[in-house]
Design an enzyme around this catalytic site. Structure first.
Site, PDB file in Angstrom:
ATOM      1  N   SER A 127       5.484   4.115  -2.147  1.00  0.00           N
ATOM      2  CA  SER A 127       4.945   4.049  -3.514  1.00  0.00           C
ATOM      3  C   SER A 127       3.766   5.006  -3.605  1.00  0.00           C
ATOM      4  O   SER A 127       2.864   4.962  -2.766  1.00  0.00           O
ATOM      5  CB  SER A 127       4.429   2.643  -3.816  1.00  0.00           C
TER       6      SER A 127
ATOM      7  N   GLU B 293      -2.008   5.327  -4.365  1.00  0.00           N
ATOM      8  CA  GLU B 293      -2.066   4.494  -3.151  1.00  0.00           C
ATOM      9  C   GLU B 293      -2.141   5.430  -1.948  1.00  0.00           C
ATOM     10  O   GLU B 293      -2.799   5.146  -0.954  1.00  0.00           O
ATOM     11  CB  GLU B 293      -0.796   3.632  -3.085  1.00  0.00           C
TER      12      GLU B 293
ATOM     13  N   ARG C 272      -3.434  -3.955  -1.292  1.00  0.00           N
ATOM     14  CA  ARG C 272      -3.424  -2.655  -0.604  1.00  0.00           C
ATOM     15  C   ARG C 272      -4.807  -2.231  -0.102  1.00  0.00           C
ATOM     16  O   ARG C 272      -5.141  -1.049  -0.072  1.00  0.00           O
ATOM     17  CB  ARG C 272      -2.874  -1.549  -1.517  1.00  0.00           C
TER      18      ARG C 272
HETATM   19  N1  EPU Z   1      10.790  -0.628 -12.144  1.00  0.00           N
HETATM   20  C1  EPU Z   1      11.222   0.109 -13.222  1.00  0.00           C
HETATM   21  N2  EPU Z   1      11.506   1.413 -13.011  1.00  0.00           N
HETATM   22  C2  EPU Z   1      11.371   1.998 -11.805  1.00  0.00           C
HETATM   23  C3  EPU Z   1      10.927   1.249 -10.717  1.00  0.00           C
HETATM   24  C4  EPU Z   1      10.630  -0.083 -10.914  1.00  0.00           C
HETATM   25  O1  EPU Z   1      11.362  -0.384 -14.314  1.00  0.00           O
HETATM   26  O2  EPU Z   1      11.673   3.198 -11.712  1.00  0.00           O
HETATM   27  C5  EPU Z   1      10.501  -2.058 -12.352  1.00  0.00           C
HETATM   28  C6  EPU Z   1      11.444  -2.929 -11.554  1.00  0.00           C
HETATM   29  O3  EPU Z   1      12.611  -3.192 -12.234  1.00  0.00           O
HETATM   30  C7  EPU Z   1      10.587  -4.149 -11.328  1.00  0.00           C
HETATM   31  C8  EPU Z   1       9.166  -3.620 -11.262  1.00  0.00           C
HETATM   32  O4  EPU Z   1       9.213  -2.318 -11.831  1.00  0.00           O
HETATM   33  O5  EPU Z   1      10.682  -5.026 -12.413  1.00  0.00           O
HETATM   34  C9  EPU Z   1       8.627  -3.538  -9.830  1.00  0.00           C
HETATM   35  O6  EPU Z   1       9.440  -2.658  -9.056  1.00  0.00           O
HETATM   36  P1  EPU Z   1       9.772  -2.937  -7.513  1.00  0.00           P
HETATM   37  O7  EPU Z   1      10.389  -4.280  -7.349  1.00  0.00           O
HETATM   38  O8  EPU Z   1      10.515  -1.769  -7.000  1.00  0.00           O
HETATM   39  O9  EPU Z   1       8.370  -3.043  -6.831  1.00  0.00           O
HETATM   40  P2  EPU Z   1       7.136  -2.068  -6.869  1.00  0.00           P
HETATM   41  O10 EPU Z   1       6.013  -2.845  -7.443  1.00  0.00           O
HETATM   42  O11 EPU Z   1       7.442  -0.759  -7.490  1.00  0.00           O
HETATM   43  C10 EPU Z   1       6.166  -2.797  -4.569  1.00  0.00           C
HETATM   44  C11 EPU Z   1       5.445  -2.062  -3.471  1.00  0.00           C
HETATM   45  C12 EPU Z   1       6.453  -1.456  -2.508  1.00  0.00           C
HETATM   46  C13 EPU Z   1       7.363  -2.548  -1.968  1.00  0.00           C
HETATM   47  C14 EPU Z   1       8.074  -3.191  -3.156  1.00  0.00           C
HETATM   48  C15 EPU Z   1       8.998  -4.341  -2.765  1.00  0.00           C
HETATM   49  C16 EPU Z   1       3.391  -1.218  -4.486  1.00  0.00           C
HETATM   50  C17 EPU Z   1       2.700  -0.045  -5.065  1.00  0.00           C
HETATM   51  N3  EPU Z   1       4.638  -1.002  -4.062  1.00  0.00           N
HETATM   52  O12 EPU Z   1       6.877  -1.812  -5.322  1.00  0.00           O
HETATM   53  O13 EPU Z   1       5.708  -0.957  -1.421  1.00  0.00           O
HETATM   54  O14 EPU Z   1       8.314  -2.010  -1.064  1.00  0.00           O
HETATM   55  O15 EPU Z   1       7.073  -3.739  -4.050  1.00  0.00           O
HETATM   56  O16 EPU Z   1       8.293  -5.480  -2.510  1.00  0.00           O
HETATM   57  O17 EPU Z   1       2.797  -2.285  -4.379  1.00  0.00           O
HETATM   58  C18 EPU Z   1       4.595   0.982  -0.659  1.00  0.00           C
HETATM   59  O18 EPU Z   1       3.553   0.345  -0.801  1.00  0.00           O
HETATM   60  O19 EPU Z   1       4.620   2.165  -0.238  1.00  0.00           O
HETATM   61  C19 EPU Z   1       5.845   0.353  -1.030  1.00  0.00           C
HETATM   62  C20 EPU Z   1       6.996   0.997  -0.995  1.00  0.00           C
END
Ligand code: EPU
Length: 333
Positions: free
Chosen positions: A252, A323, A204
């Site tokens: 996020s 972020e 990021r």
């Molecule tokens: N999880 C939980 N509880 C929650 C949300 C997530 O336990 O309420 C767990 C999920 O089960 C998973 C892990 O956390 O094991 C990661 O969650 P997720 O796959 O939703 O990915 P993320 O890391 O939260 C990132 C990016 C998103 C992008 C998604 C999909 C960041 C900060 N966020 O989210 O990007 O869409 O991966 O690839 O890196 C953004 O940057 O604005 C954004 C939406």
């Protein structure tokens, strides 16, 4: 319908109201800007209209430069007059203070959004895109042209400029994997091209000084099957819709910590899902989304941000870093 004539006192009040909405430096700026800006200046604009959060106070002035040259002249002029300024992109990753934004807010819009093929060899296609283009338009354009590489970005809101600087990413892909070069401009209005190898992309982040602006990027894409690219984009959007809330947000809110559990998981384990302060709420669907339920102020969202940070820190010893960029708050721009 016949126009209703205003009486003199009504006219006077209208003039006074309009004058009140302009900052003290407006007349001075209007007198001087002929040297560097002949376009429109929009005074006292509600930033809620320009952000996906739909909150925030007014920007004292907004200007939409439509070319690198216009931006360069503007930056030189604004600096000479010593007026504070900032640049915002698609407004999808910023939280603007209720007190609004002082000085000039520059926005790259649709008029600075050209997409053009600048090179092609052995099925590898270089596409130059100006910063004001929305990422959604670029992804659609690529799918229509049968160009592969940006499917991961389907459904990511915001502008190409913001995506270049934030190294926007999802589903294992990010901008750093497809970028070949970026045209950058410094705060003095000077421009240069940086090859991908000169950039220090990280999670990021593009690793450049905060004062540097991305004005265009060249993406390295591959010729592929149009139907397959469209299908991949459709799947990516569907996955996003399934996992992420659709209410007003900035995506996020926090960066994922460098190791260990993700921000969303930590927030869920801290029992914060559904937590509400004023009109701001931690999404029930995904813990890393602080949503505007419809009536949130920026103040509500910042209070909720602090509550999430302190609770997660107390429970897990992890300080979550936003972020989203906070604008107009004390200590920020
Ligand atoms: N999880 C939980 N509880 C929650 C949300 C997530 O336990 O309420 C767990 C999920 O089960 C998973 C892990 O956390 O094991 C990661 O969650 P997720 O796959 O939703 O990915 P993320 O890391 O939260 C990132 C990016 C998103 C992008 C998604 C999909 C960041 C900060 N966020 O989210 O990007 O869409 O991966 O690839 O890196 C953004 O940057 O604005 C954004 C939406």
């Amino acid at each position: 319908m016949a126009a209703v004539a205003m009486t003199t006192w009504q006219e006077n009040m209208a003039v006074e109201a309009a004058a009140e909405t302009r900052p003290a430096w407006a007349d001075y700026f209007n007198d001087e800007m002929i040297d560097f800006w002949l376009g429109e200046v929009l005074w006292n604009q509600d930033m809620a209209k320009f952000t996906s959060y739909g909150v925030g106070g007014c920007a004292e002035a907004i200007i939409w430069p439509a070319s690198v040259r216009e931006l360069s002249l503007l930056l030189k002029g604004i600096r000479r007059l010593n007026i504070p300024w900032r640049l915002v992109g698609g407004g999808s990753n910023i939280l603007v203070a209720d007190e609004g934004l002082k000085g000039i807010t520059l926005i790259f819009g649709k008029r600075f959004a050209t997409i053009e093929v600048v090179g092609e060899k052995d099925g590898l296609v270089d596409v130059r895109v100006e910063a004001g283009c929305s990422l959604a338009r670029l992804v659609n354009w690529c799918a229509e042209q049968g160009l592969s590489g940006l499917e991961f970005a389907a459904g990511i809101p915001g502008s190409v400029g913001g995506a270049l600087v934030m190294n926007a990413g999802a589903w294992g892909g990010d901008i750093s994997q497809v970028i070949r070069s970026i045209t950058v401009m410094d705060e003095y209005g000077e421009c240069c091209d940086k090859e991908a190898g000169q950039l220090h992309y990280g999670y990021r982040s593009w690793g450049e000084d905060a004062g540097l602006i991305a004005v265009a990027g060249v993406f390295g894409l591959q010729r592929g099957d149009k139907a397959a690219i469209k299908e991949k984009c459709r799947k990516v959007v569907a996955a996003r819709m399934k996992q992420q809330p659709q209410e007003a947000s900035c995506g996020s809110f926090f960066k994922n910590p460098p190791q260990g559990r993700s921000a969303g998981e930590l927030i869920e384990l801290a029992g914060l899902k559904g937590k509400r302060l004023g009109g701001a709420m931690v999404s029930e669907k995904h813990g890393n989304f602080l949503i505007n339920t419809g009536s949130a102020t920026a103040h509500d969202l910042v209070r909720l941000m602090h509550l999430v940070q302190s609770t997660v820190n107390e429970k897990f010893g992890v300080l979550l870093e936003p972020e989203v960029r906070l604008l107009g708050f004390a200590g920020g721009n």
